[in-house]
Design a protein around this motif. Structure first.
Motif, PDB file in Angstrom:
ATOM      1  N   TYR A 160      25.421  39.544 -24.623  1.00 25.91           N
ATOM      2  CA  TYR A 160      25.406  40.983 -24.417  1.00 25.91           C
ATOM      3  C   TYR A 160      24.144  41.656 -24.944  1.00 25.91           C
ATOM      4  N   ASP A 161      23.175  40.859 -25.373  1.00 25.87           N
ATOM      5  CA  ASP A 161      21.880  41.409 -25.794  1.00 25.87           C
ATOM      6  C   ASP A 161      21.004  41.485 -24.548  1.00 25.87           C
ATOM      7  N   TYR A 162      21.169  42.559 -23.792  1.00 27.81           N
ATOM      8  CA  TYR A 162      20.536  42.677 -22.482  1.00 27.81           C
ATOM      9  C   TYR A 162      19.013  42.666 -22.557  1.00 27.81           C
ATOM     10  N   GLU A 163      18.457  43.322 -23.562  1.00 25.29           N
ATOM     11  CA  GLU A 163      16.995  43.365 -23.683  1.00 25.29           C
ATOM     12  C   GLU A 163      16.427  41.971 -23.929  1.00 25.29           C
ATOM     13  N   ASP A 164      17.071  41.206 -24.791  1.00 22.52           N
ATOM     14  CA  ASP A 164      16.597  39.847 -25.085  1.00 22.52           C
ATOM     15  C   ASP A 164      16.749  38.956 -23.856  1.00 22.52           C
ATOM     16  N   ASN A 165      17.882  39.074 -23.174  1.00 23.01           N
ATOM     17  CA  ASN A 165      18.090  38.265 -21.974  1.00 23.01           C
ATOM     18  C   ASN A 165      17.101  38.624 -20.877  1.00 23.01           C
ATOM     19  N   LYS A 166      16.784  39.911 -20.758  1.00 20.51           N
ATOM     20  CA  LYS A 166      15.806  40.358 -19.764  1.00 20.51           C
ATOM     21  C   LYS A 166      14.438  39.750 -20.063  1.00 20.51           C
ATOM     22  N   MET A 167      14.069  39.748 -21.360  1.00 17.54           N
ATOM     23  CA  MET A 167      12.781  39.194 -21.759  1.00 17.54           C
ATOM     24  C   MET A 167      12.723  37.692 -21.456  1.00 17.54           C
ATOM     25  N   VAL A 168      13.806  36.987 -21.748  1.00 23.95           N
ATOM     26  CA  VAL A 168      13.849  35.547 -21.478  1.00 23.95           C
ATOM     27  C   VAL A 168      13.743  35.287 -19.985  1.00 23.95           C
ATOM     28  N   GLY A 169      14.452  36.089 -19.197  1.00 20.55           N
ATOM     29  CA  GLY A 169      14.401  35.934 -17.739  1.00 20.55           C
ATOM     30  C   GLY A 169      13.020  36.182 -17.182  1.00 20.55           C
ATOM     31  N   GLU A 170      12.359  37.222 -17.673  1.00 17.61           N
ATOM     32  CA  GLU A 170      11.005  37.520 -17.212  1.00 17.61           C
ATOM     33  C   GLU A 170      10.038  36.402 -17.596  1.00 17.61           C
ATOM     34  N   GLY A 171      10.231  35.846 -18.776  1.00 15.75           N
ATOM     35  CA  GLY A 171       9.379  34.734 -19.206  1.00 15.75           C
ATOM     36  C   GLY A 171       9.576  33.519 -18.325  1.00 15.75           C
ATOM     37  N   ALA A 172      10.818  33.249 -17.954  1.00 20.12           N
ATOM     38  CA  ALA A 172      11.105  32.110 -17.083  1.00 20.12           C
ATOM     39  C   ALA A 172      10.482  32.326 -15.712  1.00 20.12           C
ATOM     40  N   LEU A 173      10.582  33.535 -15.193  1.00 22.33           N
ATOM     41  CA  LEU A 173      10.001  33.822 -13.882  1.00 22.33           C
ATOM     42  C   LEU A 173       8.482  33.707 -13.906  1.00 22.33           C
ATOM     43  N   THR A 174       7.873  34.111 -14.996  1.00 21.08           N
ATOM     44  CA  THR A 174       6.415  34.018 -15.111  1.00 21.08           C
ATOM     45  C   THR A 174       5.957  32.571 -15.030  1.00 21.08           C
ATOM     46  N   SER A 175       6.648  31.688 -15.729  1.00 18.02           N
ATOM     47  CA  SER A 175       6.244  30.275 -15.688  1.00 18.02           C
ATOM     48  C   SER A 175       6.473  29.673 -14.306  1.00 18.02           C
ATOM     49  N   ILE A 176       7.541  30.068 -13.653  1.00 27.65           N
ATOM     50  CA  ILE A 176       7.804  29.567 -12.297  1.00 27.65           C
ATOM     51  C   ILE A 176       6.741  30.067 -11.325  1.00 27.65           C
ATOM     52  N   GLN A 177       6.378  31.345 -11.434  1.00 29.32           N
ATOM     53  CA  GLN A 177       5.340  31.901 -10.570  1.00 29.32           C
ATOM     54  C   GLN A 177       4.009  31.190 -10.804  1.00 29.32           C
ATOM     55  N   HIS A 178       3.699  30.902 -12.063  1.00 28.82           N
ATOM     56  CA  HIS A 178       2.460  30.196 -12.388  1.00 28.82           C
ATOM     57  C   HIS A 178       2.466  28.798 -11.770  1.00 28.82           C
ATOM     58  N   TYR A 179       3.599  28.087 -11.882  1.00 32.81           N
ATOM     59  CA  TYR A 179       3.721  26.753 -11.317  1.00 32.81           C
ATOM     60  C   TYR A 179       3.557  26.794  -9.794  1.00 32.81           C
ATOM     61  N   ASN A 180       4.238  27.754  -9.144  1.00 32.74           N
ATOM     62  CA  ASN A 180       4.138  27.870  -7.687  1.00 32.74           C
ATOM     63  C   ASN A 180       2.706  28.181  -7.248  1.00 32.74           C
ATOM     64  N   GLN A 181       2.033  29.018  -7.979  1.00 29.08           N
ATOM     65  CA  GLN A 181       0.639  29.364  -7.666  1.00 29.08           C
ATOM     66  C   GLN A 181      -0.247  28.124  -7.742  1.00 29.08           C
ATOM     67  N   LYS A 182      -0.052  27.320  -8.781  1.00 31.51           N
ATOM     68  CA  LYS A 182      -0.852  26.088  -8.916  1.00 31.51           C
ATOM     69  C   LYS A 182      -0.556  25.136  -7.766  1.00 31.51           C
ATOM     70  N   GLN A 183       0.717  25.020  -7.383  1.00 33.13           N
ATOM     71  CA  GLN A 183       1.080  24.135  -6.283  1.00 33.13           C
ATOM     72  C   GLN A 183       0.451  24.592  -4.975  1.00 33.13           C
ATOM     73  N   GLN A 184       0.466  25.890  -4.713  1.00 33.33           N
ATOM     74  CA  GLN A 184      -0.126  26.408  -3.494  1.00 33.33           C
ATOM     75  C   GLN A 184      -1.639  26.214  -3.480  1.00 33.33           C
ATOM     76  N   ASN A 185      -2.270  26.398  -4.619  1.00 34.81           N
ATOM     77  CA  ASN A 185      -3.717  26.216  -4.697  1.00 34.81           C
ATOM     78  C   ASN A 185      -4.105  24.747  -4.529  1.00 34.81           C
TER      79      ASN A 185
END
Length: 89
Positions: free
Chosen positions: A61-86
């Motif tokens: 129920y710590d929404y702010e912490d969960n939001k931060m963790v989710g955004e961090g996970a998405l950032t790493s996935i986006q970075h990985y996808n960018q490297k794969q596309q390049n």
């Protein structure tokens, strides 16, 4: 020499009185003194203990912490996808 000491003490007392009039400065000084006392005694503050418990154990129920963790996970996935596309281009 005693006169200079009295003047120095009086000046320090006046400066302290002026500084402690403002609540925000007084709160900062109080917090810093508590923190220093805890360090000298070798105990950890509530804030330090809370942050240790929180590491890796996000409360559902710590929404702010969960939001931060989710955004961090998405950032790493986006970075990985960018490297794969390049690398395939």
């Amino acid at each position: 020499m005693a006169k200079k000491s009295i003047i120095a003490v009086a000046t320090a007392a006046c400066a302290t009185t002026i500084l402690l009039r403002k609540k925000d400065i007084r709160d900062k000084i109080t917090q810093a003194s508590h923190s220093m006392y805890e360090k000298v005694k070798g105990r950890k503050s509530k804030k330090a203990l809370e942050s240790q418990v929180k590491i890796g154990h996000s409360h559902p129920y710590d929404y702010e912490d969960n939001k931060m963790v989710g955004e961090g996970a998405l950032t790493s996935i986006q970075h990985y996808n960018q490297k794969q596309q390049n690398s395939h281009s």
